[in-house]
Design a protein around this motif. Structure first.
Motif, short mmCIF file in Angstrom:
data_model
loop_
_atom_site.label_atom_id
_atom_site.label_comp_id
_atom_site.label_asym_id
_atom_site.label_seq_id
_atom_site.Cartn_x
_atom_site.Cartn_y
_atom_site.Cartn_z
N ALA A 153 5.87 -54.52 15.80
CA ALA A 153 5.87 -53.12 16.21
C ALA A 153 5.30 -52.19 15.13
O ALA A 153 4.64 -51.19 15.42
CB ALA A 153 7.29 -52.69 16.57
N ASP A 154 5.55 -52.52 13.87
CA ASP A 154 5.11 -51.64 12.76
C ASP A 154 3.60 -51.57 12.67
O ASP A 154 2.89 -52.38 13.22
CB ASP A 154 5.63 -52.18 11.41
CG ASP A 154 7.08 -52.60 11.49
OD1 ASP A 154 7.80 -52.04 12.34
OD2 ASP A 154 7.47 -53.51 10.73
N SER A 155 3.14 -50.57 11.93
CA SER A 155 1.71 -50.56 11.64
C SER A 155 1.48 -51.47 10.44
O SER A 155 2.41 -51.83 9.72
CB SER A 155 1.23 -49.15 11.35
OG SER A 155 2.06 -48.56 10.38
N LEU A 156 0.22 -51.84 10.23
CA LEU A 156 -0.05 -52.84 9.19
C LEU A 156 0.18 -52.26 7.79
O LEU A 156 -0.16 -51.12 7.52
CB LEU A 156 -1.49 -53.36 9.31
CG LEU A 156 -1.65 -54.45 10.38
CD1 LEU A 156 -1.92 -53.85 11.73
CD2 LEU A 156 -2.75 -55.43 9.98
N GLY A 157 0.75 -53.11 6.92
CA GLY A 157 1.05 -52.68 5.56
C GLY A 157 0.07 -53.27 4.55
O GLY A 157 -0.75 -54.13 4.88
N ASP A 158 0.16 -52.78 3.32
CA ASP A 158 -0.71 -53.32 2.27
C ASP A 158 0.14 -53.77 1.08
O ASP A 158 -0.02 -53.29 -0.03
CB ASP A 158 -1.77 -52.30 1.84
CG ASP A 158 -1.15 -50.97 1.43
OD1 ASP A 158 0.09 -50.82 1.55
OD2 ASP A 158 -1.90 -50.08 1.01
N LYS A 159 1.01 -54.70 1.37
CA LYS A 159 1.97 -55.22 0.39
C LYS A 159 1.31 -55.57 -0.95
O LYS A 159 1.88 -55.34 -2.00
CB LYS A 159 2.64 -56.45 0.98
CG LYS A 159 3.84 -56.96 0.22
CD LYS A 159 4.52 -58.04 1.06
CE LYS A 159 5.53 -58.82 0.22
NZ LYS A 159 6.06 -59.97 1.00
N PHE A 160 0.12 -56.15 -0.91
CA PHE A 160 -0.55 -56.56 -2.15
C PHE A 160 -1.72 -55.66 -2.50
O PHE A 160 -2.65 -56.07 -3.19
CB PHE A 160 -1.00 -58.02 -2.05
CG PHE A 160 0.14 -58.97 -1.84
CD1 PHE A 160 1.13 -59.11 -2.81
CD2 PHE A 160 0.24 -59.72 -0.68
CE1 PHE A 160 2.20 -59.98 -2.62
CE2 PHE A 160 1.30 -60.59 -0.48
CZ PHE A 160 2.29 -60.72 -1.45
N GLY A 161 -1.69 -54.43 -1.98
CA GLY A 161 -2.78 -53.51 -2.27
C GLY A 161 -3.97 -53.75 -1.38
O GLY A 161 -3.92 -54.55 -0.46
N SER A 162 -5.05 -53.04 -1.68
CA SER A 162 -6.24 -53.20 -0.85
C SER A 162 -7.34 -53.93 -1.62
O SER A 162 -7.81 -53.46 -2.66
CB SER A 162 -6.76 -51.83 -0.41
OG SER A 162 -8.03 -52.00 0.19
N GLY A 163 -7.74 -55.05 -1.07
CA GLY A 163 -8.83 -55.81 -1.67
C GLY A 163 -10.13 -55.01 -1.69
O GLY A 163 -10.99 -55.23 -2.53
N ARG A 164 -10.23 -54.05 -0.75
CA ARG A 164 -11.46 -53.24 -0.69
C ARG A 164 -11.59 -52.36 -1.92
O ARG A 164 -12.68 -51.88 -2.24
CB ARG A 164 -11.46 -52.36 0.56
CG ARG A 164 -11.13 -53.07 1.87
CD ARG A 164 -12.11 -54.15 2.23
NE ARG A 164 -11.79 -54.76 3.52
CZ ARG A 164 -12.24 -55.93 3.94
NH1 ARG A 164 -13.02 -56.65 3.17
NH2 ARG A 164 -11.92 -56.40 5.12
N SER A 165 -10.46 -52.10 -2.60
CA SER A 165 -10.50 -51.32 -3.85
C SER A 165 -10.45 -52.23 -5.07
O SER A 165 -10.24 -51.76 -6.18
CB SER A 165 -9.30 -50.37 -3.91
OG SER A 165 -9.10 -49.73 -2.69
N GLY A 166 -10.59 -53.52 -4.84
CA GLY A 166 -10.57 -54.45 -5.98
C GLY A 166 -9.17 -54.86 -6.40
O GLY A 166 -8.98 -55.42 -7.47
N GLU A 167 -8.18 -54.56 -5.54
CA GLU A 167 -6.81 -55.00 -5.85
C GLU A 167 -6.59 -56.39 -5.27
O GLU A 167 -6.69 -56.58 -4.05
CB GLU A 167 -5.80 -54.00 -5.25
CG GLU A 167 -5.85 -52.65 -5.94
CD GLU A 167 -5.12 -51.56 -5.15
OE1 GLU A 167 -5.14 -50.41 -5.61
OE2 GLU A 167 -4.56 -51.85 -4.08
N HIS A 168 -6.29 -57.33 -6.14
CA HIS A 168 -6.16 -58.71 -5.67
C HIS A 168 -4.96 -59.40 -6.28
O HIS A 168 -4.35 -58.90 -7.22
CB HIS A 168 -7.44 -59.49 -5.99
CG HIS A 168 -8.63 -59.00 -5.23
ND1 HIS A 168 -8.79 -59.22 -3.88
CD2 HIS A 168 -9.70 -58.27 -5.64
CE1 HIS A 168 -9.93 -58.65 -3.49
NE2 HIS A 168 -10.51 -58.06 -4.53
#
Lengths: 326, 271, 119
Positions: free
Chosen positions: B233-248
């Motif tokens: 039901a929830d919207s998608l989260g970014d638990k590990f940050g966004s890879g699109r910003s170079g967060e890996h």
């Protein structure tokens, strides 16, 4: 020895003699035997042992090369070796299908083959018990191990058993790509830096005994068992172990030397008079140890196969059509 | 909006060039990391026939990554192999969810890979890929539009493959359904960057390189819902940050070390 | 009671394919899969990953009634006395027609009739 479930109940012996004579007539006339044709028990047993070991060796053979698939040094090489290892799995698929049809009368199937492998009843080829330490090893497997496999597989292209012969034809056609894939890796290393040449030579040194062992001992007296007489009697293969090894040396040693590589055996030379290559015998006791799953990587490779098999069991259970049991 | 037919035209407009390369890195790195995770499965799939089919999809996907890296090479970003092997984790633009390990353990030890994770991830990835390709076909950068058109030729098979696995497992045993459900929920916690276009999203859309995030997301969810009725039901989260910003994550480090092990042993050698 | 037997996952399918519009369906090989959809999905990449394919069929093996060993042996033989069924029995016409300064309507000739003069 591979115990796949014992022998089938013998028919009337006299009737069998007649059938046997007709069967041998067909085999000797070059006709192809099909899965549902009558065949002597010895023929069926020989085929099951040969083809299930051949098939499972392809599956196990994917593992040492697979280690280098993600590591391959360029994107193109990654794609090439992935396609090649995929083919090995594909060859395993073809061969196991042939073996499975032969084993059906014993109530055995793919599952039994995997279980027989894991419990040690079904053996796999000596070369796939060995480690692949470097990228050069990945190339060496593609070049010389596959080269040896091509020699032994093409020798059975006229095999009397139709399904095996047809599978081998498909396989050998793909092996042409494998041969060139292996050569390309080796060629780059041979024409490369000092370090590349060093790992290449080191790899050949490591693989040399395994390559000689690949074709099996010259005669049964060396290791106590040999299936070569039976397989030639039934026109499954044409040549003896030693003839195949000589053919391999004929085809590949000149290429090895042309790259400036050496083999770790100073006695190796071609005897013009005897028309054959002279070489030092590998340690056949070690060979026996290796194919009894006591080779350098036997346990790890079997463990990998076991994990893959057990870990995905829920998937097969989930999709197996339900059977209503009353 | 005018279209850019050549490399030279794209280079004349620095803002355009920057947005374009950013998007190309996302597309290339997604395909590359997904195909790396796929290649780790080789030899270990639930049965042999699947192993062979899956490997074809993996090879195709790495082939797609190659095409995008080629576009970047043409734009002067460096050689394909350098782009694939040399870039540091913070330079990578793939979604962090896609770099996640296939399961516990490693191939060189004991690979306890999870087929449920793979089915969920590959399905979500292929549905998104279809949506993005269909948008990229109309891209203002013609070489990208042409590449997207080509990739769209063989991608339907990939999607059909993973859709089939998803549908079949979802209508099978309770055990299978639970495993899939758990991996779906995990994807919802971590997978926002599946549709995220990163910090340069506005520029990418402004230059009409691809559709906007909200449109991509909406069309993607529609596709996904056609196969999976009960989405988290929830919207998608970014638990590990966004890879699109170079967060890996550390999982990407493992992937890159493996991918570049031989390449890095001598970057100047011919392999 | 329903039972999930893992062995049932391995169902036998025969795979057929068609290379191009002019070619007939050809048998490829067999594979194991739990159901029709999965068999079809695996078939192309397992057996035709290097060749062009236009169509693929999968058939559960137990749906095929093939000849058995005995039937192949006993039913497939024919006497070689059926010239009347082929052009072989009418070869003498060539000479007859040539006496009348006409050509023979042989296979090559008839198959070339697909093009007809436009009016």
């Amino acid at each position: 020895m591979y115990n796949y479930g014992g022998t089938l109940a013998a028919d009337n012996v006299d009737e069998d003699k007649e059938k046997y004579a007709r069967f041998m007539e067909r085999v000797e006339a070059g006709e192809k035997i099909e899965a549902d044709d009558w065949m002597p028990d010895e023929y069926r047993q020989t085929l099951i042992k040969l083809i299930s070991m051949h098939g499972i060796s392809e599956i196990m053979g994917a593992l040492p090369e697979k280690e280098w698939v993600p590591k391959a040094p360029t994107v193109k090489r990654k794609l090439g070796i992935m396609a090649k290892v995929q083919d090995e799995m594909g060859h395993g698929q073809l061969l196991l299908r042939v073996a499975e049809d032969l084993m059906k009368p014993y109530g055995k199937n793919r599952e039994s083959l995997m279980e027989d492998l894991l419990n040690g009843d079904l053996k796999f080829h000596n070369v796939f018990h060995m480690p692949t330490r470097t990228w050069a090893d990945a190339g060496m497997v593609g070049w010389l191990v596959d080269g040896a496999a091509i020699i032994s597989q093409t020798n059975m292209l006229d095999a009397s058993y139709g399904p095996y012969q047809r599978a081998l034809k498909r396989i050998c056609q793909e092996e042409v790509f494998h041969a060139q894939h292996g050569e390309a890796i080796i060629m780059a290393l041979a024409e490369g830096t000092k370090e590349q040449r060093r790992i290449l030579q080191e790899s050949l040194n490591n693989w040399w005994p395994s390559l000689l062992m690949f074709f099996g001992p010259e005669s049964a007296s060396t290791t106590g068992s040999s299936k070569q007489e039976v397989t030639t009697k039934y026109r499954i293969r044409k040549s003896s172990n030693e003839e195949l090894r000589q053919a391999f040396l004929d085809k590949y040693l000149p290429r090895v030397f042309s790259l400036g590589l050496t083999v770790p055996d100073e006695t190796v030379h071609y005897d013009e008079e005897k028309q054959r290559w002279i070489y030092q015998q590998p340690d056949w006791n070690e060979f026996k140890q290796i194919i009894s799953n006591n080779g350098p990587r036997s346990k790890e490779r079997l463990r990998l196969r076991e994990i893959a098999y057990e870990n995905n069991r829920w998937v097969r259970q989930a999709l197996a059509p339900q059977v209503v049991v009353s | 909006m005018k279209s850019f037919e050549t490399v030279e035209q794209a280079k004349q407009n620095p803002a355009y060039y920057e947005a374009l390369t950013e998007l190309l890195y996302q597309l290339a790195d997604d395909d590359f990391i997904i195909s790396f995770r796929g290649s780790e499965w080789l030899g270990l799939a639930p049965h042999i026939e699947e192993d062979v089919a899956f490997s074809s999809i993996t090879q195709n996907t790495m082939g797609h990554a190659f095409l995008y890296y080629q576009l970047l090479e043409d734009l002067g970003e460096g050689k394909v192999d350098a782009l694939a092997h040399e870039r540091a984790p913070e330079q990578r633009r793939n979604a962090s969810y896609f770099e996640k390990k296939n399961g516990e353990g490693s191939y060189y030890g004991e690979p306890w890979y999870d087929w449920a994770l793979t089915v969920v991830r590959q399905f979500l990835y292929e549905t998104m890929k279809k949506v993005k390709l269909e948008a990229a076909v109309k891209s203002s950068y013609e070489p990208l539009a042409n590449t997207a058109q080509k990739v769209l030729m063989e991608q339907p098979y990939h999607l059909a493959h993973w859709k089939m696995w998803m549908q079949q497992l979802l209508s099978s045993t309770e055990e299978a359904q639970e495993k899939i459900q758990a991996r779906l929920e995990e994807a919802w916690e971590e997978g926002k960057d599946i549709y995220d276009l990163g910090p340069k999203a506005q520029d990418i859309v402004h230059h009409q390189l691809i559709s906007g995030e909200s449109e991509l997301k909406q069309r993607w969810l529609q596709e996904v819902q056609a196969t999976i009725k009960d989405l988290p039901a929830d919207s998608l989260g970014d638990k590990f940050g966004s890879g699109r910003s170079g967060e890996h994550t550390a999982d990407l480090d493992q992937a890159l070390q493996t991918l570049a092990e031989v390449y890095d042993s001598d970057r100047y050698a011919v392999w | 009671m329903e039972k999930q037997n893992e062995s049932n996952f391995y169902r036998e399918y025969e795979v057929f394919s068609k290379k191009n519009e002019k070619s007939p369906i050809q048998h490829q090989f067999s594979l194991l899969a739990p159901n029709d959809d999965m068999a079809l999905n695996m078939a192309q990449e397992n057996f035709m990953r290097r060749e062009k394919v236009l169509d693929v069929w999968v058939v559960p093996r137990n749906h095929i009634r093939s000849m058995n060993s005995e039937e192949r042996l006993q039913w497939t033989n024919r006497l070689d006395n059926k010239d009347y069924r082929s052009t072989k029995g009418y070869g003498y016409l060539r000479k007859k027609w040539s006496e009348k300064e006409q050509g023979m309507l042989d296979e090559k000739e008839i198959m070339s009739w697909k093009e007809v003069k436009k009016s």
